[in-house]
Design an enzyme around this catalytic site. Sequence first.
Site, PDB file in Angstrom:
ATOM      1  N   GLU A 241      -0.411  -6.541   8.135  1.00 28.40           N
ATOM      2  CA  GLU A 241       0.916  -6.280   8.667  1.00 28.40           C
ATOM      3  C   GLU A 241       1.054  -6.971  10.013  1.00 28.40           C
ATOM      4  O   GLU A 241       0.071  -7.415  10.611  1.00 28.40           O
ATOM      5  CB  GLU A 241       1.101  -4.758   8.812  1.00 28.40           C
ATOM      6  CG  GLU A 241       2.482  -4.307   9.243  1.00 28.40           C
ATOM      7  CD  GLU A 241       3.564  -4.749   8.292  1.00 28.40           C
ATOM      8  OE1 GLU A 241       3.935  -5.934   8.371  1.00 28.40           O
ATOM      9  OE2 GLU A 241       4.039  -3.922   7.489  1.00 28.40           O
ATOM     10  N   LYS A 242       2.271  -7.065  10.513  1.00 27.70           N
ATOM     11  CA  LYS A 242       2.509  -7.615  11.846  1.00 27.70           C
ATOM     12  C   LYS A 242       1.782  -6.775  12.893  1.00 27.70           C
ATOM     13  O   LYS A 242       1.776  -5.548  12.826  1.00 27.70           O
ATOM     14  CB  LYS A 242       4.006  -7.598  12.137  1.00 27.70           C
ATOM     15  CG  LYS A 242       4.405  -8.189  13.481  1.00 27.70           C
ATOM     16  CD  LYS A 242       5.924  -8.112  13.629  1.00 27.70           C
ATOM     17  CE  LYS A 242       6.363  -8.708  14.945  1.00 27.70           C
ATOM     18  NZ  LYS A 242       5.827  -7.981  16.097  1.00 27.70           N
ATOM     19  N   SER A 243       1.178  -7.444  13.863  1.00 30.52           N
ATOM     20  CA  SER A 243       0.565  -6.721  14.975  1.00 30.52           C
ATOM     21  C   SER A 243       1.635  -6.346  15.988  1.00 30.52           C
ATOM     22  O   SER A 243       2.416  -7.202  16.424  1.00 30.52           O
ATOM     23  CB  SER A 243      -0.497  -7.587  15.659  1.00 30.52           C
ATOM     24  OG  SER A 243      -0.912  -6.966  16.860  1.00 30.52           O
ATOM     25  N   TYR A 244       1.656  -5.069  16.352  1.00 30.91           N
ATOM     26  CA  TYR A 244       2.591  -4.597  17.373  1.00 30.91           C
ATOM     27  C   TYR A 244       1.901  -4.423  18.717  1.00 30.91           C
ATOM     28  O   TYR A 244       2.414  -3.731  19.598  1.00 30.91           O
ATOM     29  CB  TYR A 244       3.254  -3.295  16.921  1.00 30.91           C
ATOM     30  CG  TYR A 244       4.282  -3.535  15.843  1.00 30.91           C
ATOM     31  CD1 TYR A 244       5.571  -3.936  16.164  1.00 30.91           C
ATOM     32  CD2 TYR A 244       3.938  -3.394  14.504  1.00 30.91           C
ATOM     33  CE1 TYR A 244       6.506  -4.178  15.180  1.00 30.91           C
ATOM     34  CE2 TYR A 244       4.869  -3.640  13.508  1.00 30.91           C
ATOM     35  CZ  TYR A 244       6.152  -4.026  13.850  1.00 30.91           C
ATOM     36  OH  TYR A 244       7.082  -4.276  12.863  1.00 30.91           O
TER      37      TYR A 244
ATOM     38  N   ARG B   3      -6.070   0.935   4.810  1.00 28.51           N
ATOM     39  CA  ARG B   3      -5.098   1.444   3.833  1.00 28.51           C
ATOM     40  C   ARG B   3      -4.876   0.465   2.679  1.00 28.51           C
ATOM     41  O   ARG B   3      -4.664   0.897   1.544  1.00 28.51           O
ATOM     42  CB  ARG B   3      -3.780   1.785   4.527  1.00 28.51           C
ATOM     43  CG  ARG B   3      -3.145   0.656   5.335  1.00 28.51           C
ATOM     44  CD  ARG B   3      -2.061   1.235   6.247  1.00 28.51           C
ATOM     45  NE  ARG B   3      -1.288   0.254   6.990  1.00 28.51           N
ATOM     46  CZ  ARG B   3      -1.592  -0.194   8.204  1.00 28.51           C
ATOM     47  NH1 ARG B   3      -2.696   0.234   8.808  1.00 28.51           N
ATOM     48  NH2 ARG B   3      -0.793  -1.043   8.826  1.00 28.51           N
TER      49      ARG B   3
ATOM     50  N   HIS C  55       0.830  -1.211   0.000  1.00 31.40           N
ATOM     51  CA  HIS C  55       0.000   0.000   0.000  1.00 31.40           C
ATOM     52  C   HIS C  55       0.868   1.265   0.000  1.00 31.40           C
ATOM     53  O   HIS C  55       1.947   1.289   0.596  1.00 31.40           O
ATOM     54  CB  HIS C  55      -0.952   0.005   1.193  1.00 31.40           C
ATOM     55  CG  HIS C  55      -0.265   0.225   2.509  1.00 31.40           C
ATOM     56  ND1 HIS C  55       0.110   1.481   2.956  1.00 31.40           N
ATOM     57  CD2 HIS C  55       0.111  -0.647   3.478  1.00 31.40           C
ATOM     58  CE1 HIS C  55       0.688   1.372   4.133  1.00 31.40           C
ATOM     59  NE2 HIS C  55       0.714   0.090   4.471  1.00 31.40           N
TER      60      HIS C  55
END
Length: 202
Positions: free
Chosen positions: A84-87, A60, A9
């Site tokens: 995406e990776k989860s933070y 996004r 994205h």
Amino acid sequence: MRTVYVVTHPEATHHVDRVVGGWFDSELTPDGERAAAAVAESLRAKVPDDVELYASDLRRTARTAEVIGERFGVTPVLDRRLREKSYGEAGGKPQEWLDTRFVPPPAVGERLSHDEGIPGAETKGAMAARVYAAMESILESRCEHQIVVTHGGALTFVIAAWIRMPLEAAGYVDFRGSPGSVTVLREDDYFHNRQVVTLAGK
């Protein structure tokens, strides 16, 4: 012959606000919207009508896929496994907040299940496993042209899954892609070899 176009994205609000992305549901900026339109035009010029479109369900990526889908007359299939990776707790917080708490993985030893020190964050292994699973589902289709809209971090495991890198060997792999880039993956019909034709091109 199968060709998969992997789109990361374009610019999102978390980029310009300098906050942690991950599962924080940021949106495309005006520049990101323009970049998404440019990616859509570029893909439309080289991809046939018979195409499947998949995307992470975060705003996004979903919006990027929507813009692309409008040019092809295709509705994106949203899949949360392409996120995406989860933070964890860091999502949406200033990047410095994460930087001061982040525990980097060891140079040797167990990396996939490494605890990065952020409550609620995914391990690299957990992220890789779900992206691998998403790609397995996508590749069950025999459609010859597929577009996958995902995130810069997830791109690594989209490619690793494509080349059939064993999950347990993925602790060190890293394929970088800038926002709005397009990676081209191709499998031939004779040898069934899988190529990375273009990595993070424009």
